[in-house]
Enzyme design. Structure first.
Site, PDB file in Angstrom:
ATOM      1  N   VAL A 166      65.892   9.877  -9.388  1.00 37.64           N
ATOM      2  CA  VAL A 166      65.249   9.063 -10.418  1.00 37.64           C
ATOM      3  C   VAL A 166      63.740   9.033 -10.196  1.00 37.64           C
ATOM      4  CG1 VAL A 166      65.098   6.775 -11.471  1.00 37.64           C
ATOM      5  CG2 VAL A 166      67.321   7.673 -10.738  1.00 37.64           C
ATOM      6  N   ASP A 167      63.337   8.835  -8.951  1.00 33.41           N
ATOM      7  CA  ASP A 167      61.905   8.856  -8.634  1.00 33.41           C
ATOM      8  C   ASP A 167      61.281  10.198  -9.003  1.00 33.41           C
ATOM      9  OD1 ASP A 167      61.346   6.316  -7.584  1.00 33.41           O
ATOM     10  OD2 ASP A 167      62.180   6.846  -5.636  1.00 33.41           O
ATOM     11  N   ILE A 168      61.942  11.284  -8.604  1.00 29.18           N
ATOM     12  CA  ILE A 168      61.392  12.616  -8.844  1.00 29.18           C
ATOM     13  C   ILE A 168      61.326  12.905 -10.349  1.00 29.18           C
ATOM     14  CG2 ILE A 168      61.793  15.081  -8.488  1.00 29.18           C
ATOM     15  CD1 ILE A 168      63.131  14.239  -5.781  1.00 29.18           C
TER      16      ILE A 168
END
Length: 377
Positions: A166-168
């Protein structure tokens, strides 16, 4: 970096953790100057692990090529310095809790009022309004809240995707939006304000299972198998090697059954001739494919699949990736001064990969030079 399509651009990033650093690392790779603003105690990602020769693997990967500046944004002098930098910046990125910078007179509207060409990008968990806007949001929390975990893992229980997906994904979405805004500014001369939420990004990525659920066909966890394509999964060879095989259409199925499985009868069997039928009769299909693959060792079945131009992969681990013949690496110097090798950025430009030796900065390493440069403005 003294070359690259973004050389000459100044990026100011008030960032921590993964999403915003991923975005700005890509801008630095392209030649932009990135000033990373950290709390006096530093980005907490510096302490995530010690896998990169004693430094954090996350920090080394995501902060290569940046300059580190520690600021206490509760101090008037440091807020004034940040404004001086922003006045000359092309892009400001931040992923603090919504409202944090606005309350200090440093929000996107404040910065863009002083610098109309400025592009601001704010990254948050759930956006800046709505019932969850003030909720803390980290990668795994959004994986769970969005439903991503419900379709990942095996049949028995949900699972986390094995990287900070999700961060990436959010960092990549922010990077793309900033590049769009830079193109737009080149046409209109005006900057813009961008808002990206982690929840919105992964919800977009979940569109296919979302539409299945909306149609009353809630996806089930299937491990290393595909819910709507068959055969597409792992089969074990005679020497106990897992091979992941993928058939994308009925033409490939006919090739597989005739040239690899030696089961031409399955080509026109009503229960196996089409993908829809094969999904319905998945157990029968998997049994037939599994039995044929189990008659060969890994080298033999790979040779058969390759000759028939059938898609497949070995089920590798990270040690296999390190030794993989297709892996290209880059060297990064850690904050502690060690050189580590890590996977290089993927794009090729005119057939050449933009690989360079970059440094991940020690905490506050560039404070003296940055303060001297911007104090006079």
């Amino acid at each position: 970096m003294t070359t690259g399509p973004l050389y000459g651009l100044l990026v100011l990033s008030i960032e921590q953790a993964v999403a915003a650093p991923y975005c700005t690392a890509r801008l630095a790779d392209a030649g932009a100057r990135v000033i990373k603003v950290e709390r006096p105690e530093g980005d907490f990602a510096r302490g995530y692990d010690q896998a990169a020769a004693g430094d954090s693997s996350y920090f080394v990967w995501l902060n290569r090529g940046k300059e580190s500046l520690c600021l206490d944004l509760n101090a008037e002098a440091d807020r004034a310095l940040l404004l001086h930098i922003s006045d000359r910046a092309d892009v400001v990125v931040q992923n603090l809790k919504p409202g944090t910078l606005d309350g200090k007179g440093l929000g996107p509207d404040d910065l863009r009022a002083r610098n109309p060409r400025l592009i601001t990008c704010s990254i948050s968990g759930y956006g800046e309004s709505g019932p969850f806007a003030q909720r803390k949001a980290y990668d795994l929390l959004i994986q769970a809240e969005s439903g991503l975990c419900s379709i990942n893992g095996g049949p028995s229980e949900p699972a986390r995707v094995g990287i900070s997906v999700v961060d990436i994904a959010t960092g990549a979405a922010a990077h793309a939006a900033i590049l769009e805004a830079l193109i737009g500014r080149g046409i209109t001369g005006a900057g813009t304000d961008i808002r990206v939420s982690m929840f919105d990004v992964i919800a977009d990525w979940l569109t296919v299972p979302y539409l299945h659920a909306a149609a009353g066909q809630t996806p089930k966890r299937m491990g290393l198998a595909h819910p709507s394509i068959s055969p597409y999964g792992v089969f074990t060879t005679q020497d106990d090697q897992p091979i992941l095989l993928s058939i994308q259409n009925d033409r490939e199925w006919r090739v597989l059954v005739k040239r690899v499985l030696d089961r031409p009868d399955l080509a026109d069997d009503p229960e196996t001739a089409t993908n829809t039928a094969r999904v319905t009769h998945r157990a029968r299909v998997d049994t037939a494919v599994g039995a044929a693959i189990a008659r060969h060792d890994a080298d033999a079945i790979i040779a058969l699949l390759s000759a028939a131009d059938i898609a497949f992969a070995r089920v590798n681990d990270m040690n296999s990736l390190i030794a993989h013949p297709h892996l290209t690496t880059a060297t990064v110097t850690t904050p502690g001064g060690a050189n580590v090798s890590l996977p290089a950025p993927a794009p090729l430009f005119n057939g050449v990969r933009r690989v360079r030796h970059a440094h991940a900065p020690a905490l506050n390493a560039h404070s003296e030079t940055i303060r001297a440069e911007f104090r006079a403005t």
